[in-house]
Design a protein around this motif. Structure first.
Motif, PDB file in Angstrom:
ATOM      1  N   ASN A  41      18.547  27.206 -76.686  1.00 49.83           N
ATOM      2  CA  ASN A  41      17.569  26.541 -75.511  1.00 49.83           C
ATOM      3  C   ASN A  41      17.285  25.334 -75.915  1.00 49.83           C
ATOM      4  N   LYS A  42      17.788  24.588 -77.372  1.00 49.50           N
ATOM      5  CA  LYS A  42      17.402  23.490 -77.802  1.00 49.50           C
ATOM      6  C   LYS A  42      18.463  23.352 -78.258  1.00 49.50           C
ATOM      7  N   ASN A  43      19.040  22.004 -78.175  1.00 46.94           N
ATOM      8  CA  ASN A  43      20.468  21.536 -79.235  1.00 46.94           C
ATOM      9  C   ASN A  43      20.058  19.358 -80.168  1.00 46.94           C
ATOM     10  N   PHE A  44      19.499  20.262 -81.155  1.00 41.95           N
ATOM     11  CA  PHE A  44      18.879  19.412 -82.191  1.00 41.95           C
ATOM     12  C   PHE A  44      19.953  18.413 -82.397  1.00 41.95           C
ATOM     13  N   SER A  45      19.537  17.346 -82.355  1.00 43.15           N
ATOM     14  CA  SER A  45      21.131  16.262 -83.268  1.00 43.15           C
ATOM     15  C   SER A  45      20.808  15.347 -84.289  1.00 43.15           C
ATOM     16  N   SER A  46      19.801  15.525 -85.492  1.00 38.13           N
ATOM     17  CA  SER A  46      19.435  14.917 -85.831  1.00 38.13           C
ATOM     18  C   SER A  46      18.178  15.167 -87.047  1.00 38.13           C
ATOM     19  N   SER A  47      17.819  15.154 -88.612  1.00 36.57           N
ATOM     20  CA  SER A  47      16.625  15.348 -89.207  1.00 36.57           C
ATOM     21  C   SER A  47      15.991  14.345 -90.037  1.00 36.57           C
ATOM     22  N   THR A  48      14.320  14.515 -89.490  1.00 32.62           N
ATOM     23  CA  THR A  48      14.311  13.681 -90.478  1.00 32.62           C
ATOM     24  C   THR A  48      13.321  14.161 -91.987  1.00 32.62           C
ATOM     25  N   SER A  49      13.240  13.972 -93.414  1.00 32.69           N
ATOM     26  CA  SER A  49      12.202  13.944 -93.659  1.00 32.69           C
ATOM     27  C   SER A  49      10.927  13.084 -93.807  1.00 32.69           C
ATOM     28  N   GLY A  56      11.302  13.512-106.744  1.00 36.64           N
ATOM     29  CA  GLY A  56      13.146  13.381-106.917  1.00 36.64           C
ATOM     30  C   GLY A  56      13.524  12.862-105.601  1.00 36.64           C
ATOM     31  N   THR A  57      14.542  13.262-105.205  1.00 37.43           N
ATOM     32  CA  THR A  57      15.188  13.014-104.254  1.00 37.43           C
ATOM     33  C   THR A  57      15.136  14.109-103.082  1.00 37.43           C
ATOM     34  N   CYS A  58      15.196  13.875-101.790  1.00 36.59           N
ATOM     35  CA  CYS A  58      14.786  15.323-100.227  1.00 36.59           C
ATOM     36  C   CYS A  58      16.228  14.267 -99.765  1.00 36.59           C
ATOM     37  N   ASN A  59      16.557  15.835 -99.166  1.00 34.54           N
ATOM     38  CA  ASN A  59      17.260  15.722 -97.856  1.00 34.54           C
ATOM     39  C   ASN A  59      17.034  16.777 -97.216  1.00 34.54           C
ATOM     40  N   LEU A  60      17.228  16.290 -95.877  1.00 38.13           N
ATOM     41  CA  LEU A  60      16.592  17.123 -94.803  1.00 38.13           C
ATOM     42  C   LEU A  60      17.692  17.653 -93.929  1.00 38.13           C
ATOM     43  N   GLU A  61      18.421  18.691 -93.413  1.00 36.89           N
ATOM     44  CA  GLU A  61      19.865  18.255 -92.515  1.00 36.89           C
ATOM     45  C   GLU A  61      19.440  19.715 -91.520  1.00 36.89           C
ATOM     46  N   THR A  62      20.293  19.361 -90.388  1.00 33.96           N
ATOM     47  CA  THR A  62      19.534  20.291 -89.451  1.00 33.96           C
ATOM     48  C   THR A  62      21.800  20.451 -88.858  1.00 33.96           C
ATOM     49  N   ILE A  90      17.924  24.907 -90.954  1.00 35.18           N
ATOM     50  CA  ILE A  90      17.507  23.029 -91.152  1.00 35.18           C
ATOM     51  C   ILE A  90      17.401  23.958 -92.312  1.00 35.18           C
ATOM     52  N   SER A  91      18.164  23.239 -93.400  1.00 30.21           N
ATOM     53  CA  SER A  91      18.248  22.597 -94.993  1.00 30.21           C
ATOM     54  C   SER A  91      17.339  21.538 -95.617  1.00 30.21           C
ATOM     55  N   PHE A  92      16.897  22.156 -96.270  1.00 26.88           N
ATOM     56  CA  PHE A  92      16.088  20.609 -97.124  1.00 26.88           C
ATOM     57  C   PHE A  92      15.971  21.350 -98.997  1.00 26.88           C
ATOM     58  N   GLU A  93      16.629  19.934 -99.390  1.00 27.33           N
ATOM     59  CA  GLU A  93      17.123  19.704 -99.952  1.00 27.33           C
ATOM     60  C   GLU A  93      16.288  18.641-101.708  1.00 27.33           C
TER      61      GLU A  93
END
Length: 189
Positions: A41-49, A56-62, A90-93
């Motif tokens: 029902n939803k088409n997600f295009s990008s993500s932002t942390s 450290g550093t973080c990365n959020l991916e859709t 959703i993947s958060f690193e």
């Protein structure tokens, strides 16, 4: 060298090989795919942390058109596998800042979960998190305290505004120590 220390060394080498192979498999599947799904029902295009610990550093991916499957290896350890499907994953690193001259100093924490298709609830708590296949990964040279674990204690809150979905996850791991216990992010729909 005693037989006990020889067996212990072999077990550590085997465990390290399993960990390396699992990490490689996960990284291969974490390459973002942005094609839409007919069933979603939803088409997600990008993500932002929008929050990351200062250490450290973080990365959020859709990852769209994917499913998160939780499997067990031949020694019973849990590991996630991202497959083609009809959900959004959703993947958060989090990668801890470490001295590059130190061997075996790398430290990474991962949180991976599937978004619900309809957002029929704005809050998922404790046992509801299992419905999202939510896992915590701790990847480091930390004997007996590395691997993937289901997240059983916490809350995930969603809020949709102006074509974006904001989420906030607060969780606690009892099995292993953790640095990240709070994640905030926004996803463009």
């Amino acid at each position: 060298m005693t037989l006990f220390s020889l067996v212990q060394s072999f077990n550590m080498i085997t465990f390290k090989n399993v960990l390396i192979k699992s990490t490689i498999i996960i990284l291969v599947f974490l390459i973002p795919s942005c094609k839409s799904s007919k069933d979603s029902n939803k088409n997600f295009s990008s993500s932002t942390s929008v929050y990351c610990p200062e250490t450290g550093t973080c990365n959020l991916e859709t990852l769209t058109s994917k499913n998160l499957v939780l499997l067990k290896d031949n020694i019973g350890s849990l590991y996630p596998e991202i497959q083609d499907g009809n959900h959004c994953v959703i993947s958060f690193e989090f990668k801890k800042n470490v001295d590059p001259n130190l061997q075996d100093a790398s430290y990474t924490e991962l949180v991976i979960f599937e978004l619900p298709q309809n957002f029929d609830k704005n809050v998922y708590e404790n046992q509801d998190l299992e419905k999202l296949n939510m896992v915590f990964g701790r990847l480091c040279f930390c004997r007996g305290q590395t691997g993937y674990y289901p997240i059983k204690t916490g809350s995930l809150k969603f809020e949709e505004k102006e074509g974006e979905v904001f989420f906030q996850l607060d969780f606690q791991m009892n099995e292993v120590p953790q640095i990240v216990s709070h994640i905030e992010g926004k996803i463009k729909a």
